[in-house]
Write an enzyme that holds these catalytic residues in place. Structure first.
Site, PDB file in Angstrom:
ATOM      1  N   CYS A  66      -7.455  -2.564  82.254  1.00 28.46           N
ATOM      2  CA  CYS A  66      -8.757  -1.900  81.553  1.00 28.46           C
ATOM      3  C   CYS A  66      -9.715  -2.503  82.197  1.00 28.46           C
ATOM      4  CB  CYS A  66      -8.419  -2.108  80.300  1.00 28.46           C
ATOM      5  SG  CYS A  66      -9.564  -1.133  79.179  1.00 28.46           S
ATOM      6  N   GLY A  87     -19.278  -0.783  69.322  1.00 27.88           N
ATOM      7  CA  GLY A  87     -19.110  -0.772  67.964  1.00 27.88           C
ATOM      8  C   GLY A  87     -18.923  -1.676  67.362  1.00 27.88           C
ATOM      9  N   GLY A  88     -18.487  -2.896  68.073  1.00 32.81           N
ATOM     10  CA  GLY A  88     -18.118  -4.223  67.534  1.00 32.81           C
ATOM     11  C   GLY A  88     -19.311  -4.995  67.376  1.00 32.81           C
ATOM     12  N   VAL A  89     -18.951  -6.257  66.838  1.00 27.95           N
ATOM     13  CA  VAL A  89     -20.085  -7.237  66.512  1.00 27.95           C
ATOM     14  C   VAL A  89     -20.345  -8.037  67.842  1.00 27.95           C
ATOM     15  CG1 VAL A  89     -18.495  -9.067  65.877  1.00 27.95           C
ATOM     16  CG2 VAL A  89     -20.968  -9.293  65.113  1.00 27.95           C
ATOM     17  N   SER A 126     -20.322  -7.012  71.243  1.00 34.45           N
ATOM     18  CA  SER A 126     -21.062  -6.143  72.166  1.00 34.45           C
ATOM     19  C   SER A 126     -22.422  -6.066  71.521  1.00 34.45           C
ATOM     20  CB  SER A 126     -20.468  -4.878  72.537  1.00 34.45           C
ATOM     21  OG  SER A 126     -20.495  -3.918  71.504  1.00 34.45           O
ATOM     22  N   CYS A 158      -5.418  -2.177  74.750  1.00 41.41           N
ATOM     23  CA  CYS A 158      -6.854  -1.822  74.937  1.00 41.41           C
ATOM     24  C   CYS A 158      -7.224  -0.202  74.786  1.00 41.41           C
ATOM     25  CB  CYS A 158      -6.770  -2.363  76.387  1.00 41.41           C
ATOM     26  SG  CYS A 158      -8.592  -2.067  76.788  1.00 41.41           S
ATOM     27  N   GLY A 174     -22.234  -2.279  77.467  1.00 41.83           N
ATOM     28  CA  GLY A 174     -21.270  -1.589  77.123  1.00 41.83           C
ATOM     29  C   GLY A 174     -21.081  -1.705  75.598  1.00 41.83           C
TER      30      GLY A 174
END
EC number: 2.8.1.13
Length: 366
Positions: A99, A12-14, A16, A195, A9
């Site tokens: 979520c 766009g974050g560091v 993941s 979330c 998944g």
């Protein structure tokens, strides 16, 4: 093209991104999948497109396939409608828990299997181990970033098909790895807020769905202190946003929310941060979810959290016939809030959790 064994998944974050990088470096057959779980509402506050571009760039850097799925309808039905209903009832829900259960480890897992994968991976700070034929959910090694609290609704089937590649690492090392790997988002700010909805003015956002109903702010004795814009905008223990100026005959000290009368549209406040109106020694939950499928015993001692980023507190647990639990704490708990999550731990192992239904804290105005 052969099917990947693991679908990551990619948000766009560091976190993941490093999870994907670690798996790719190990030789794992992987693909990335970006989930859109909120429709752009035109406010300019939703970062989905920016995050998607970052996720595409990471997958390009790692040389892995990129996939996209829109789960916004599922998020609305499975998470957001419940979120609104809880706030309208005067409770304080935790959408991150739902979520995870309804989207990330349900629809995302289904999508990964449709791509031919055996399992999924995410950038959560948590760990999964198999012991005695059962899967256990453990805290992340970085206690400040541990996300097991939000994952307590996961069960055996989900944990058996999940890997958390960064769960054993401290956040500082994850960022260092991202820099060394040449990931462009290595310094990207961590996401906060609701979330998938992002950072925004919470009261303005909630007011779009729950119109403001102004009412009185009173002290625990029922004396009028001021006016509020809507009781469901506030939660127990909250200090910010009350906009109470100088009150004649009262000390110049902060006010804290100590109670809500939703039917009467009254918000109760007190100037003592540790007000007796906020203290509870016992609570009752809704039906518990047990990570391993069953409680360790009908009565047992363990530790618990009643909010995220709280130190775990020793408690005694009794499992009730209806599946709920009654919990008594060794020390009084401040602002244990119906609608939030009670999560139980045995050391670093998450036993499970449930929504808090009620506490023994006194109710002002009654």
């Amino acid at each position: 093209m052969s099917a990947p064994r693991t679908v990551v998944g990619v948000s766009g974050g560091v976190d993941s991104s490093v999870a994907a990088w670690l798996l790719a470096r190990s030789g794992e057959s992987i693909a990335g999948l970006f989930m859109q779980n909120w429709d752009d509402d035109g406010s300019g506050e939703c970062r989905a497109e920016e995050d998607r571009r970052d996720a595409v760039a990471v997958c390009g850097r790692l040389g892995i396939p990129f996939h996209f799925r829109d789960f916004s309808k599922q998020y609305w039905a499975g998470v957001f409608e419940h979120f609104l209903a809880e706030y309208a009832a005067g409770r304080t829900p935790n959408p991150d828990v739902l979520c995870n259960r309804e989207v990330k480890f349900k629809h995302f897992l289904d999508a990964a299997r449709e791509l031919g994968a055996e399992r999924i991976a995410t950038g959560h700070y948590a760990q999964v181990v198999e012991s005695g034929g059962r899967w256990r959910l453990l805290r992340g090694a970085d206690r400040d970033k541990d996300q097991s609290y939000f994952l307590h609704q996961l069960g055996q089937a989900q944990l058996a098909a999940t890997v958390f590649p960064i769960g054993h690492l401290p956040k500082a090392q994850v960022r260092q790895m991202a820099r060394e790997a040449g990931l462009a988002n290595h310094a990207k700010k961590d996401s906060t807020g609701i979330c998938f909805i992002g950072e925004r003015d919470f009261r303005e956002f909630l007011g779009r769905y729950l119109p403001a109903q102004p009412g009185e702010i009173r002290d625990p004795d029922g004396v009028r202190i001021g006016m509020h814009p809507g009781v469901f905008y506030f939660t127990l223990g909250q200090r910010e946003g009350l906009n109470i100026g100088g009150v004649r005959g009262r000390q110049a000290a902060p006010w804290y929310v100590v109670g809500k009368d939703v039917a009467g549209n009254v918000l109760y406040v007190d100037q003592d941060r540790d007000s007796p109106w906020l203290q509870s020694h016992a609570l009752r939950s809704e039906a518990m979810h047990w990570v391993e499928g069953a409680p360790p015993a009908t009565t047992f001692d363990c530790t618990a959290q009643v909010r995220y980023r709280q130190q775990e507190e020793p408690c005694h647990v009794r499992v009730e016939e209806d599946g709920s639990v009654s919990v008594r704490f060794v020390r009084a708990q401040r602002a244990a809030t119906p609608g939030q999550s009670l999560v139980l731990y045995d050391g670093v192992a998450c036993l499970g959790g449930a929504v808090i239904d009620s506490t023994d804290a006194p109710s002002p105005g009654r």
